[in-house]
Write a protein that holds these residues in place. Structure first.
Motif, PDB file in Angstrom:
ATOM      1  N   LYS A 312       0.728  -1.277   0.231  1.00 47.88           N
ATOM      2  CA  LYS A 312      -0.250   0.164   0.048  1.00 47.88           C
ATOM      3  C   LYS A 312       0.719   0.977   0.100  1.00 47.88           C
ATOM      4  O   LYS A 312       0.457   2.155  -0.611  1.00 47.88           O
ATOM      5  CB  LYS A 312      -0.953   0.002   1.130  1.00 47.88           C
ATOM      6  N   HIS A 313       1.993   1.383   0.598  1.00 49.23           N
ATOM      7  CA  HIS A 313       2.774   2.634   0.903  1.00 49.23           C
ATOM      8  C   HIS A 313       3.722   2.634  -0.018  1.00 49.23           C
ATOM      9  O   HIS A 313       4.594   3.613  -0.421  1.00 49.23           O
ATOM     10  CB  HIS A 313       3.270   2.536   2.502  1.00 49.23           C
ATOM     11  N   THR A 314       3.909   1.596  -1.076  1.00 51.70           N
ATOM     12  CA  THR A 314       4.961   1.596  -1.861  1.00 51.70           C
ATOM     13  C   THR A 314       4.314   1.859  -3.461  1.00 51.70           C
ATOM     14  O   THR A 314       4.944   2.615  -4.184  1.00 51.70           O
ATOM     15  CB  THR A 314       5.741   0.342  -2.136  1.00 51.70           C
ATOM     16  N   LEU A 315       3.142   1.392  -3.439  1.00 50.93           N
ATOM     17  CA  LEU A 315       2.447   1.470  -4.858  1.00 50.93           C
ATOM     18  C   LEU A 315       1.106   2.142  -4.576  1.00 50.93           C
ATOM     19  O   LEU A 315       0.393   2.092  -5.571  1.00 50.93           O
ATOM     20  CB  LEU A 315       2.457   0.134  -5.392  1.00 50.93           C
ATOM     21  N   GLY A 316       0.735   2.657  -3.579  1.00 50.25           N
ATOM     22  CA  GLY A 316      -0.792   3.036  -3.396  1.00 50.25           C
ATOM     23  C   GLY A 316      -1.203   4.281  -3.554  1.00 50.25           C
ATOM     24  O   GLY A 316      -2.339   4.517  -3.272  1.00 50.25           O
ATOM     25  N   LYS A 320       3.226   7.792  -6.247  1.00 51.78           N
ATOM     26  CA  LYS A 320       4.270   6.611  -6.035  1.00 51.78           C
ATOM     27  C   LYS A 320       4.537   5.925  -7.391  1.00 51.78           C
ATOM     28  O   LYS A 320       5.378   5.537  -7.552  1.00 51.78           O
ATOM     29  CB  LYS A 320       3.921   5.707  -5.061  1.00 51.78           C
ATOM     30  N   LEU A 321       3.461   5.960  -8.249  1.00 50.33           N
ATOM     31  CA  LEU A 321       3.698   5.157  -9.296  1.00 50.33           C
ATOM     32  C   LEU A 321       4.227   5.527 -10.836  1.00 50.33           C
ATOM     33  O   LEU A 321       4.472   5.063 -11.563  1.00 50.33           O
ATOM     34  CB  LEU A 321       2.031   4.659  -9.807  1.00 50.33           C
ATOM     35  N   LYS A 322       4.413   7.281 -10.615  1.00 52.27           N
ATOM     36  CA  LYS A 322       5.180   7.960 -11.533  1.00 52.27           C
ATOM     37  C   LYS A 322       6.562   7.267 -11.868  1.00 52.27           C
ATOM     38  O   LYS A 322       6.786   7.414 -12.842  1.00 52.27           O
ATOM     39  CB  LYS A 322       5.132   9.404 -11.171  1.00 52.27           C
ATOM     40  N   SER A 323       7.168   6.615 -10.778  1.00 53.61           N
ATOM     41  CA  SER A 323       8.627   6.154 -11.137  1.00 53.61           C
ATOM     42  C   SER A 323       8.657   4.980 -11.401  1.00 53.61           C
ATOM     43  O   SER A 323       9.822   4.291 -11.103  1.00 53.61           O
ATOM     44  CB  SER A 323       9.438   6.880  -9.910  1.00 53.61           C
ATOM     45  N   CYS A 324       7.400   4.220 -11.315  1.00 49.27           N
ATOM     46  CA  CYS A 324       7.664   2.583 -11.651  1.00 49.27           C
ATOM     47  C   CYS A 324       6.263   2.414 -12.444  1.00 49.27           C
ATOM     48  O   CYS A 324       5.272   1.558 -12.389  1.00 49.27           O
ATOM     49  CB  CYS A 324       7.630   1.949 -10.500  1.00 49.27           C
ATOM     50  N   MET A 331       9.310  -3.913  -9.870  1.00 49.18           N
ATOM     51  CA  MET A 331       9.819  -5.000  -9.074  1.00 49.18           C
ATOM     52  C   MET A 331      11.094  -4.391  -8.473  1.00 49.18           C
ATOM     53  O   MET A 331      11.335  -4.805  -7.278  1.00 49.18           O
ATOM     54  CB  MET A 331      10.501  -6.175 -10.077  1.00 49.18           C
ATOM     55  N   GLU A 332      11.637  -3.595  -9.065  1.00 47.84           N
ATOM     56  CA  GLU A 332      12.907  -2.981  -8.427  1.00 47.84           C
ATOM     57  C   GLU A 332      12.434  -2.037  -7.246  1.00 47.84           C
ATOM     58  O   GLU A 332      13.000  -2.039  -6.112  1.00 47.84           O
ATOM     59  CB  GLU A 332      13.670  -1.809  -9.437  1.00 47.84           C
ATOM     60  N   ARG A 333      11.269  -1.406  -7.256  1.00 50.85           N
ATOM     61  CA  ARG A 333      10.872  -0.700  -6.140  1.00 50.85           C
ATOM     62  C   ARG A 333      10.438  -1.715  -4.989  1.00 50.85           C
ATOM     63  O   ARG A 333      10.619  -1.520  -3.794  1.00 50.85           O
ATOM     64  CB  ARG A 333       9.477  -0.028  -6.518  1.00 50.85           C
ATOM     65  N   LEU A 334       9.976  -2.721  -5.288  1.00 52.62           N
ATOM     66  CA  LEU A 334       9.678  -3.780  -4.415  1.00 52.62           C
ATOM     67  C   LEU A 334      10.711  -4.322  -3.544  1.00 52.62           C
ATOM     68  O   LEU A 334      10.666  -4.946  -2.588  1.00 52.62           O
ATOM     69  CB  LEU A 334       8.495  -4.672  -4.912  1.00 52.62           C
ATOM     70  N   ARG A 335      11.897  -4.400  -4.415  1.00 51.49           N
ATOM     71  CA  ARG A 335      12.827  -4.964  -3.873  1.00 51.49           C
ATOM     72  C   ARG A 335      13.879  -4.062  -3.117  1.00 51.49           C
ATOM     73  O   ARG A 335      14.809  -4.594  -2.252  1.00 51.49           O
ATOM     74  CB  ARG A 335      13.800  -5.604  -5.011  1.00 51.49           C
ATOM     75  N   ALA A 336      13.569  -2.830  -3.148  1.00 45.88           N
ATOM     76  CA  ALA A 336      14.135  -1.805  -2.385  1.00 45.88           C
ATOM     77  C   ALA A 336      13.082  -0.857  -1.845  1.00 45.88           C
ATOM     78  O   ALA A 336      13.050   0.301  -2.251  1.00 45.88           O
ATOM     79  CB  ALA A 336      15.279  -0.935  -3.400  1.00 45.88           C
ATOM     80  N   LEU A 337      12.570  -1.492  -0.848  1.00 45.52           N
ATOM     81  CA  LEU A 337      11.427  -0.670  -0.310  1.00 45.52           C
ATOM     82  C   LEU A 337      11.987   0.531   0.742  1.00 45.52           C
ATOM     83  O   LEU A 337      13.113   0.491   0.909  1.00 45.52           O
ATOM     84  CB  LEU A 337      10.864  -1.611   0.918  1.00 45.52           C
ATOM     85  N   SER A 338      11.292   1.704   0.637  1.00 44.88           N
ATOM     86  CA  SER A 338      11.737   2.847   1.477  1.00 44.88           C
ATOM     87  C   SER A 338      11.864   2.575   3.042  1.00 44.88           C
ATOM     88  O   SER A 338      10.974   1.887   3.542  1.00 44.88           O
ATOM     89  CB  SER A 338      10.532   3.842   1.252  1.00 44.88           C
ATOM     90  N   PRO A 339      12.976   2.897   3.561  1.00 47.09           N
ATOM     91  CA  PRO A 339      13.257   2.789   5.106  1.00 47.09           C
ATOM     92  C   PRO A 339      12.077   3.108   5.870  1.00 47.09           C
ATOM     93  O   PRO A 339      11.846   3.016   6.970  1.00 47.09           O
ATOM     94  CB  PRO A 339      14.544   3.611   5.101  1.00 47.09           C
TER      95      PRO A 339
END
Length: 459
Positions: A312-316, A320-324, A331-339
């Motif tokens: 939710k907080h990565t792709l919600g 947030k979706l502009k860069s993926c 997938m890169e965004r999901l592999r490198a989640l925001s701290p």
């Protein structure tokens, strides 16, 4: 095989279509994260000798990528109060579990005191009861040689488990030895299941908090009660839970659901390591421990909630979706989640507040199971039903209470048994009335009362 080092990464287009649904294919789908961790220089702690190493409060080498940054410390007075409350609960566990389970849940959500975490996990998971019911079983398994095909794979995986932690930093050290013992014992305890590489980080986390025997039975409870079927050969349970997660995401974050659907990204590509390792290789360590505290108390719904919060907080949102925009970027965004979204205080609060219940999970499970049967047929792995947390496990496996067998503190040497006082008084009365002693010559062989003690207590 239980592991694989090959495979195109999770971002490779079309990899969902080629998924065969085995341990090897899922390891490939998870990329290198699930199958390897660190080079030899990393395993040796960055080259510094033991005298140079400093570790953080969790035992990770300072300066390694696993070490924690600044943490929000619980005030010492508050920590001592929590320890006192937990000690009272643990010393009266059956009563608390039967009548005050909600209070246990609230205290798990606040975080178990570090000094009592290992003991609390054993009580919550029911592994303490399991150990008491199987005294000596781990030692018996520990002495057996084990299946060579599993031993080889386990040995190759040992140095990949938290190589920056002081327990596992040394090749062949006590941490790796205990990890080998626990994993080998499980392959003997459940030979039909064998070994799956995702069990190694689970066992390693347990060993950081308890001895090998207790860690073994805790691992058994996780594999059989909390996550049944997750580590079986075809990994059908984890694939089903991937579909359950995706369906729940539709309700929690329609924007994220729509984006993942549009990109045709199968849930198995991003949630396999999350779920199978219970986020132990995804989150900062302080967050891992808080998630595990709640997981042992409330069950797999905590794992689902964490996954949903991260998605939710990565792709919600549209921002947030502009860069993926594509599959690879997503997938890169999901592999490198925001701290920020993995930070302990933020994540735990989001997980507690997310309204996803075990009833919703079970209802969705039935829906996805029906779909699975329509497309794949019957499940090949007949796993036991999932138990949702400590309360369900306690009710399913109540502790056995053996009758107390008194052990005499004074041992009397063999000899004539003492005659009860009541019998002595009766015999004296008879002596007075008959005028002859009870054990005199006239009493022998004629059934006189004086013969009774000898018959009652033969020497």
């Amino acid at each position: 095989m239980a592991k694989s080092r090959g495979g195109g990464g999770p971002g490779s287009p079309g990899s969902a279509r080629g998924l065969a649904g085995t341990r090897e294919s899922l390891a490939e789908a998870g990329g290198d994260e699930l199958s390897s961790l660190g080079s030899d220089s990393e395993v040796n702690g960055g080259g510094g000798g033991p005298e140079e190493r400093r570790v953080d409060k969790f035992g990770f080498i300072v300066g390694s990528r696993s070490a924690e940054g600044p943490l929000e410390e619980v005030p010492l007075e508050v920590l001592r109060q929590r320890e006192s409350k937990w000690l009272d609960m643990l010393n009266n566990w059956d009563k608390w579990m039967a009548k005050k389970h909600k209070k246990i849940r609230l205290r798990c959500q606040k975080g178990i005191p570090p000094s009592l975490r290992g003991r609390a996990w054993q009580y919550l998971s029911g592994s303490k009861v399991k150990l008491e019911q199987n005294v000596g079983k781990f030692d018996e398994l520990d002495l057996l040689p084990g299946e060579p095909k599993w031993l080889d794979v386990i040995e190759r995986d040992l140095h990949r488990q938290f190589p920056f932690h002081e327990m596992f930093v040394s090749r062949g050290g006590h941490g790796q030895q205990d990890l080998f013992r626990v994993l080998k014992a499980y392959t003997l305890y459940r030979p039909e299941e064998g070994y799956c590489q995702a069990q190694a980080p689970i066992a390693a986390v347990l060993l950081m908090h308890m001895p090998a025997e207790q860690a073994f039975w805790c691992l058994v409870q996780i594999c059989e009660k909390y996550l049944p079927g997750y580590y079986s050969e075809k990994l059908e349970a984890i694939q089903l839970d991937g579909q359950i997660l995706f369906s729940l995401l539709h309700k929690v974050s329609p924007v994220a659901y729509k984006h993942l659907s549009k990109q045709k990204i199968d849930p198995i590509l991003y949630m396999t390591e999350w779920f199978m390792c219970a986020f132990s290789r995804t989150l900062p360590w302080s967050s891992v421990l808080r998630v595990w505290d709640m997981f042992f108390c409330e069950g797999v719904k905590i794992i689902f909630r964490v996954g949903l919060v991260l998605l939710k907080h990565t792709l919600g949102s549209s921002d947030k979706l502009k860069s993926c925009q594509g599959q690879y970027e997503t997938m890169e965004r999901l592999r490198a989640l925001s701290p920020k979204i993995m930070q302990e205080t933020f994540l735990v609060q989001e997980v507690i507040e997310l309204p996803v219940t075990e009833r919703q999970i079970e209802r969705e499970h039935l829906i996805q199971l029906k779909k699975w049967r329509e497309t794949h047929g019957e499940l090949q792995c007949k796993s036991p039903p999932r138990l949702h947390g400590a309360k369900a496990i306690s009710e399913a496996e109540p502790p056995t209470r053996k009758a107390l067998e008194p052990v005499p503190s004074i041992i009397v040497p063999p000899g004539p048994a003492p005659v009860p006082k009541a019998r002595k008084s009766k015999e004296k009365n008879r002596e007075k009335s008959s005028g002859s002693p009870a054990n005199g010559p006239g009493a022998e062989g004629n059934g006189a009362p004086g013969a009774a003690p000898e018959l009652l207590h033969p020497q």
